[in-house]
Design a protein around this motif. Sequence first.
Motif, PDB file in Angstrom:
ATOM      1  N   UNK A  51      45.276  34.999  34.417  1.00  0.00           N
ATOM      2  CA  UNK A  51      44.346  34.501  35.443  1.00  0.00           C
ATOM      3  C   UNK A  51      44.305  35.489  36.619  1.00  0.00           C
ATOM      4  N   UNK A  52      45.472  35.937  37.034  1.00  0.00           N
ATOM      5  CA  UNK A  52      45.537  36.895  38.149  1.00  0.00           C
ATOM      6  C   UNK A  52      44.966  38.258  37.750  1.00  0.00           C
ATOM      7  N   UNK A  53      45.264  38.682  36.506  1.00  0.00           N
ATOM      8  CA  UNK A  53      44.824  40.008  36.059  1.00  0.00           C
ATOM      9  C   UNK A  53      43.303  40.109  35.956  1.00  0.00           C
ATOM     10  N   UNK A  54      42.636  39.010  35.567  1.00  0.00           N
ATOM     11  CA  UNK A  54      41.178  39.058  35.345  1.00  0.00           C
ATOM     12  C   UNK A  54      40.370  38.623  36.577  1.00  0.00           C
ATOM     13  N   UNK A  55      41.051  38.146  37.613  1.00  0.00           N
ATOM     14  CA  UNK A  55      40.338  37.690  38.814  1.00  0.00           C
ATOM     15  C   UNK A  55      39.526  38.850  39.407  1.00  0.00           C
ATOM     16  N   UNK A  56      38.229  38.608  39.580  1.00  0.00           N
ATOM     17  CA  UNK A  56      37.354  39.622  40.153  1.00  0.00           C
ATOM     18  C   UNK A  56      36.970  40.729  39.192  1.00  0.00           C
ATOM     19  N   UNK A  57      37.543  40.713  37.954  1.00  0.00           N
ATOM     20  CA  UNK A  57      37.253  41.769  36.974  1.00  0.00           C
ATOM     21  C   UNK A  57      36.408  41.273  35.818  1.00  0.00           C
ATOM     22  N   UNK A  58      36.737  40.064  35.338  1.00  0.00           N
ATOM     23  CA  UNK A  58      36.036  39.524  34.163  1.00  0.00           C
ATOM     24  C   UNK A  58      36.019  38.004  34.316  1.00  0.00           C
ATOM     25  N   UNK A 117      42.019  46.406  26.672  1.00  0.00           N
ATOM     26  CA  UNK A 117      43.128  45.842  27.454  1.00  0.00           C
ATOM     27  C   UNK A 117      44.486  46.076  26.783  1.00  0.00           C
ATOM     28  N   UNK A 118      44.647  45.650  25.503  1.00  0.00           N
ATOM     29  CA  UNK A 118      45.928  45.799  24.805  1.00  0.00           C
ATOM     30  C   UNK A 118      47.075  45.172  25.589  1.00  0.00           C
ATOM     31  N   UNK A 119      48.275  45.792  25.520  1.00  0.00           N
ATOM     32  CA  UNK A 119      49.437  45.391  26.319  1.00  0.00           C
ATOM     33  C   UNK A 119      49.768  43.915  26.291  1.00  0.00           C
TER      34      UNK A 119
END
Length: 762
Positions: free
Chosen positions: A407-414, A469-471
Amino acid sequence: MEGTCYTVALSVRHLVEYVFSSGSIDYRLQAMDAMHEGTKAHLRLQGEYGEGDRKEVYLKAEIPCGELLFIVDGRADGVLATEPLPTIDEIKSTGGELERVREAEGYPVHWAQAWFYAYMYARDTGTPVMRIQLSYVNTTTGETARFDREASFEELERDVWDMLERYAPFARLRRDHELRRDASIEALPFPFESYRAGQRKLAGAVYKSVEEGVSLFARAPTGIGKTVSTTYPAIKAIGRGLLQRVYYLTARTTTRAAAEDVLQLMAAKGLQLHAVTLTAKEKICFQEETRCEKEHCPFADGYYDRINGAMLDILANETLMTRPVIEQYARKHEVCPFEFSLDLAYAADVVICDYNYVFDPRISFKRLLGEAKKRTAILVDEAHNLPDRAREMFSGELSKAPFLGMQRAFKGRHQPAFEAAKAVNDYWIATRKRLAGGKPAISEKDRPDELIALVERFSEVVQPLLETEGGELLELYFLVQRFLRAAKLYDERFTTLIETSRNDVSLKLFCLDPSELVAATVKGYRSIVYFSATLAPLGYYMDMLGGGEGDYTLSLPSPFSREGLTVAVHPISTRYQDREASYKPIAEVIRRTVAAKRGNYMVFFPSYAYMNAVYEVYTHLLEEDEERPHTLLQGSGMSEEERHEFLDRFRPDGDRSLVGFAVMGGIFSEGVDLPGDRLIGVIVIGVGMPQLGLERDTLRSYYSSLGKNGFTYAYVIPGMNKVLQAGGRLIRSETDRGTLVLIDDRYEESGYRQLLPEEWRP
């Protein structure tokens, strides 16, 4: 053999993948682009077929090619009669974008598959011209891309001949190998001078089970020589045409080595067969970080362009393909050693591997089709481990933290991925609130459909992002797939376990009873042999592993004389509430036992905490002794090197006694062989009872509801199996002598005594 021709039976898919696969290993793309057969999208396209169109059409052809006779078969997704020309429709479903497919105008391996079906159909029906259609469908959006071509029968036949010619070198290598193999098996004697007591009986039971196509459940005590007694008859069955392949499944590296040693012994007697040992990816990977992406690994980059050459090279020059051999050829041909070993497994006569390659739905041998299964036997060593391992393999678990991270990683990105992750995270927050103030762990019978729907949505949204993305996302994606697989299996044999902590919450779809799923997994194989020194009571393991009325059971007595074993029972309570009071009495029993005769001893405990507490008291007692024994203490998370160092200390000629403290069910209580004077005494503390907890209590309730003794099924038998394994480290040959000490007052109760081997009952 058929006349002078050698018959090569294989599927269209196997053939075209061998000839046309190219490019690199990339787990991101494989996750997205798995081209799964039979998905909903697949079925949806077939549902659009018109009247007269047919789906899942079985096609087969016998095609001579020089001295080879190819028998090739497969199922075409569709044969369309509503088109102007008869049309073969080959459907591929993918989670990836269709842009790459459009750029390529369909992949060569898929064209080749459809082309072969078109040839078989045209040949059967006398059709002069065929239309071939590839239909790609995105599983998330439902978007479809179609490509079509026309070909005359002559064109189809020419291309099919070309495919067979390109496969022929591999087929000829297999033919020459099988002739040598079968001749060597025919001449192969039993690799020892004579059979030990019980050995001939076990070998005979294995052969009879394979011959009749049934399963065998065998309790074969230590000393019988289980590995040779199961592999030798199975290999004889290959030579007589009953089997094509044998899987030898183990739970531990030590027993894998025992299987390799037996094959080496037979090779010294003239046996020539292809045997492959599979090693876990993390262990065999050449890279510091295991990332199966071409940008990060030269062995993944271009793997499929080099693999056929690597396969032909190793199969022409090697027979026993252990880890060092596979690594040698993998480096030579610059191919991933793990994927190389998997590809070799499909060509091998014997495969030595972990249980999960057959039983785990995520990584089982998916390319092994029906006909090959019918000629494959599975030998399951240490089968007492399989019920718990199977429960885990069929279960699925997720927790809150990774979704909060996404949720934090994709905020504002996707935005779609952010919303999908947030929806799952919100579910976890609501669950924690619902359970606030109650028990930290609960079991619920109902399937959590709300969470499953949210997780399915998350999976669909992030699937196209895996390529870039992977990882951590890829890691979570695979956990999600496992969870969704368990959700599809969920029925009355499952339960939902929810655990909360201050910072996290997790939910597990827990498989209580794996018996039907195990039985379904092995359905289609010719024979399954479940064997272990501690496969007792046999009725319990048949229950756990889906045994049927037609299956055989065998229980063999110990081949060793009772005179070699001295058994003593000390009725000291080791129950949790009595443990503190037991430390000193147990330490004194250990001290007296070791003082009675100089030598090496192992002391097994139900937990690290108990072991450490008694160890402290014992070492304090030793301060008064003049000839103080050496002591060793098992640590949690020991490296392979530390394990070897621990066991290497058990030498037969020590200057003083040696006492090794270890835990039951751990690395030193199973699969460890310390024969002769390397070990003269074993002391077992407790009855091995699994720790009380939600999972075990839920199992107890489940089996009680079926009219069985739930406590015995969930706690007593699994616990006593650990005791039997630990005690089994002691007498390893007919010349061994030793003392076994059992410490617990429950050994005086008939229910526990009945679960002890006859030779252990004092």
